[in-house]
Design a protein around this motif. Sequence first.
Motif, PDB file in Angstrom:
ATOM      1  N   ALA A   1       9.359  -2.285  -7.949  1.00 19.92           N
ATOM      2  CA  ALA A   1       8.684  -1.356  -7.050  1.00 19.92           C
ATOM      3  C   ALA A   1       9.726  -0.745  -6.124  1.00 19.92           C
ATOM      4  CB  ALA A   1       7.619  -2.087  -6.245  1.00 19.92           C
ATOM      5  N   GLU A   2       9.339   0.371  -5.497  1.00 28.66           N
ATOM      6  CA  GLU A   2      10.227   1.011  -4.534  1.00 28.66           C
ATOM      7  C   GLU A   2       9.394   1.736  -3.496  1.00 28.66           C
ATOM      8  OE1 GLU A   2      13.882   4.251  -4.287  1.00 28.66           O
ATOM      9  OE2 GLU A   2      13.139   3.619  -6.242  1.00 28.66           O
ATOM     10  N   GLY A   3       9.757   1.553  -2.227  1.00 28.19           N
ATOM     11  CA  GLY A   3       9.078   2.273  -1.174  1.00 28.19           C
ATOM     12  C   GLY A   3       9.052   1.534   0.138  1.00 28.19           C
ATOM     13  N   GLU A   4       8.156   1.981   1.000  1.00 26.99           N
ATOM     14  CA  GLU A   4       8.048   1.442   2.360  1.00 26.99           C
ATOM     15  C   GLU A   4       7.149   0.213   2.405  1.00 26.99           C
ATOM     16  OE1 GLU A   4       6.688   4.413   5.110  1.00 26.99           O
ATOM     17  OE2 GLU A   4       7.997   5.924   4.226  1.00 26.99           O
ATOM     18  N   ILE A   5       7.594  -0.736   3.198  1.00 29.67           N
ATOM     19  CA  ILE A   5       6.762  -1.885   3.551  1.00 29.67           C
ATOM     20  C   ILE A   5       6.797  -1.943   5.067  1.00 29.67           C
ATOM     21  CG2 ILE A   5       6.477  -4.375   3.468  1.00 29.67           C
ATOM     22  CD1 ILE A   5       7.618  -4.363   0.687  1.00 29.67           C
ATOM     23  N   GLY A   6       5.679  -1.666   5.669  1.00 29.33           N
ATOM     24  CA  GLY A   6       5.639  -1.632   7.126  1.00 29.33           C
ATOM     25  C   GLY A   6       6.265  -0.365   7.670  1.00 29.33           C
ATOM     26  N   PRO A   7       6.385  -0.297   8.989  1.00 30.58           N
ATOM     27  CA  PRO A   7       6.864   0.937   9.616  1.00 30.58           C
ATOM     28  C   PRO A   7       8.367   1.183   9.501  1.00 30.58           C
ATOM     29  CG  PRO A   7       6.357  -0.714  11.275  1.00 30.58           C
ATOM     30  CD  PRO A   7       5.917  -1.280   9.961  1.00 30.58           C
TER      31      PRO A   7
ATOM     32  N   THR B   1       0.803  -1.220   0.000  1.00 32.63           N
ATOM     33  CA  THR B   1       0.000   0.000   0.000  1.00 32.63           C
ATOM     34  C   THR B   1       0.839   1.275   0.000  1.00 32.63           C
ATOM     35  OG1 THR B   1      -0.214  -0.050   2.404  1.00 32.63           O
ATOM     36  CG2 THR B   1      -1.967  -1.109   1.116  1.00 32.63           C
ATOM     37  N   LYS B   2       2.069   1.248   0.509  1.00 30.13           N
ATOM     38  CA  LYS B   2       2.914   2.442   0.577  1.00 30.13           C
ATOM     39  C   LYS B   2       4.090   2.390  -0.400  1.00 30.13           C
ATOM     40  CE  LYS B   2       2.201   3.489   5.445  1.00 30.13           C
ATOM     41  NZ  LYS B   2       2.900   3.691   6.729  1.00 30.13           N
ATOM     42  N   ILE B   3       4.022   1.503  -1.332  1.00 30.22           N
ATOM     43  CA  ILE B   3       5.145   1.300  -2.243  1.00 30.22           C
ATOM     44  C   ILE B   3       4.759   1.774  -3.642  1.00 30.22           C
ATOM     45  CG2 ILE B   3       4.588  -1.085  -2.856  1.00 30.22           C
ATOM     46  CD1 ILE B   3       7.591  -1.716  -2.424  1.00 30.22           C
ATOM     47  N   ASN B   4       5.693   2.383  -4.341  1.00 27.84           N
ATOM     48  CA  ASN B   4       5.465   2.831  -5.716  1.00 27.84           C
ATOM     49  C   ASN B   4       5.693   1.657  -6.653  1.00 27.84           C
ATOM     50  OD1 ASN B   4       5.007   5.573  -5.004  1.00 27.84           O
ATOM     51  ND2 ASN B   4       7.207   5.798  -4.725  1.00 27.84           N
ATOM     52  N   LEU B   5       4.633   1.254  -7.333  1.00 29.15           N
ATOM     53  CA  LEU B   5       4.679   0.092  -8.207  1.00 29.15           C
ATOM     54  C   LEU B   5       4.916   0.512  -9.643  1.00 29.15           C
ATOM     55  CD1 LEU B   5       1.576  -1.563  -6.583  1.00 29.15           C
ATOM     56  CD2 LEU B   5       3.937  -2.357  -6.332  1.00 29.15           C
ATOM     57  N   ASN B   6       5.751  -0.231 -10.339  1.00 30.62           N
ATOM     58  CA  ASN B   6       6.015   0.025 -11.755  1.00 30.62           C
ATOM     59  C   ASN B   6       4.885  -0.530 -12.613  1.00 30.62           C
ATOM     60  OD1 ASN B   6       8.462   1.047 -10.886  1.00 30.62           O
ATOM     61  ND2 ASN B   6       9.655  -0.702 -11.578  1.00 30.62           N
ATOM     62  N   SER B   7       4.973  -0.265 -13.887  1.00 25.52           N
ATOM     63  CA  SER B   7       4.007  -0.807 -14.853  1.00 25.52           C
ATOM     64  C   SER B   7       4.316  -2.270 -15.129  1.00 25.52           C
ATOM     65  CB  SER B   7       4.081  -0.028 -16.160  1.00 25.52           C
ATOM     66  OG  SER B   7       3.796   1.325 -15.934  1.00 25.52           O
TER      67      SER B   7
ATOM     68  N   GLU C   1       5.889 -14.551   2.221  1.00 25.37           N
ATOM     69  CA  GLU C   1       6.567 -14.590   3.518  1.00 25.37           C
ATOM     70  C   GLU C   1       7.637 -13.494   3.598  1.00 25.37           C
ATOM     71  OE1 GLU C   1       8.204 -18.432   4.386  1.00 25.37           O
ATOM     72  OE2 GLU C   1       6.248 -19.400   4.326  1.00 25.37           O
ATOM     73  N   PHE C   2       8.290 -13.218   2.482  1.00 27.58           N
ATOM     74  CA  PHE C   2       9.307 -12.176   2.462  1.00 27.58           C
ATOM     75  C   PHE C   2       8.676 -10.802   2.706  1.00 27.58           C
ATOM     76  CE2 PHE C   2      12.073  -9.199   0.006  1.00 27.58           C
ATOM     77  CZ  PHE C   2      13.132  -9.215   0.897  1.00 27.58           C
ATOM     78  N   LEU C   3       7.545 -10.526   2.083  1.00 25.00           N
ATOM     79  CA  LEU C   3       6.847  -9.267   2.340  1.00 25.00           C
ATOM     80  C   LEU C   3       6.437  -9.168   3.799  1.00 25.00           C
ATOM     81  CD1 LEU C   3       4.597  -9.030  -0.863  1.00 25.00           C
ATOM     82  CD2 LEU C   3       6.741  -7.804  -0.404  1.00 25.00           C
ATOM     83  N   GLU C   4       5.989 -10.252   4.389  1.00 25.73           N
ATOM     84  CA  GLU C   4       5.643 -10.283   5.810  1.00 25.73           C
ATOM     85  C   GLU C   4       6.882 -10.013   6.665  1.00 25.73           C
ATOM     86  OE1 GLU C   4       3.917 -14.151   6.355  1.00 25.73           O
ATOM     87  OE2 GLU C   4       2.079 -13.603   5.300  1.00 25.73           O
ATOM     88  N   PHE C   5       8.001 -10.612   6.280  1.00 34.47           N
ATOM     89  CA  PHE C   5       9.281 -10.399   6.984  1.00 34.47           C
ATOM     90  C   PHE C   5       9.647  -8.919   6.987  1.00 34.47           C
ATOM     91  CE2 PHE C   5      13.845  -9.745   6.210  1.00 34.47           C
ATOM     92  CZ  PHE C   5      14.399 -10.250   7.388  1.00 34.47           C
ATOM     93  N   LEU C   6       9.568  -8.275   5.825  1.00 32.64           N
ATOM     94  CA  LEU C   6       9.901  -6.854   5.722  1.00 32.64           C
ATOM     95  C   LEU C   6       8.929  -6.020   6.539  1.00 32.64           C
ATOM     96  CD1 LEU C   6      10.676  -6.557   1.903  1.00 32.64           C
ATOM     97  CD2 LEU C   6      12.331  -6.480   3.799  1.00 32.64           C
ATOM     98  N   TYR C   7       7.666  -6.367   6.513  1.00 34.54           N
ATOM     99  CA  TYR C   7       6.640  -5.622   7.221  1.00 34.54           C
ATOM    100  C   TYR C   7       6.891  -5.618   8.734  1.00 34.54           C
ATOM    101  CZ  TYR C   7       2.051  -3.807   8.419  1.00 34.54           C
ATOM    102  OH  TYR C   7       1.024  -3.034   8.909  1.00 34.54           O
TER     103      TYR C   7
END
Length: 134
Positions: free
Chosen positions: A48-54, A10-16, A126-132
Amino acid sequence: MDESTKKYLTKINLNSSTTREVLQRTEQGLNIEFPLDYRLFIEEFNGAEGEIGPNSYVVFWSLIDIIELNEACGVNEFAPGLVLIGSDGGAAYAFDNRDDSKAIVEVPFIGMELDEVKTCANTFLEFLEFLYKL
């Protein structure tokens, strides 16, 4: 892409998006078959580039960048079997292509060696959860 993955983006800039042909050429060039959940992500957003989690900031490289940056980082020389897919700025994130599980691992850019590899997750979700949770 399913909702369980999108909730972390939700807070990450996604590419095309990219094409399946570009994805297949990239896999051939890197001698890897990406896991399905990552394939769905990279085909839909091609990086993509940006924040995942706090506390996590990440860059997931586009398919073109993946090939170029793996070569520029000397992965085949310093960490053979890894396929870098992104970074947090200090460390690289990669698929460990040395076995069929293709776990996602972290390895430092400086001192990139296989004995420095740390497993983060077994799947892209699981990796996205890890980063979050960092």
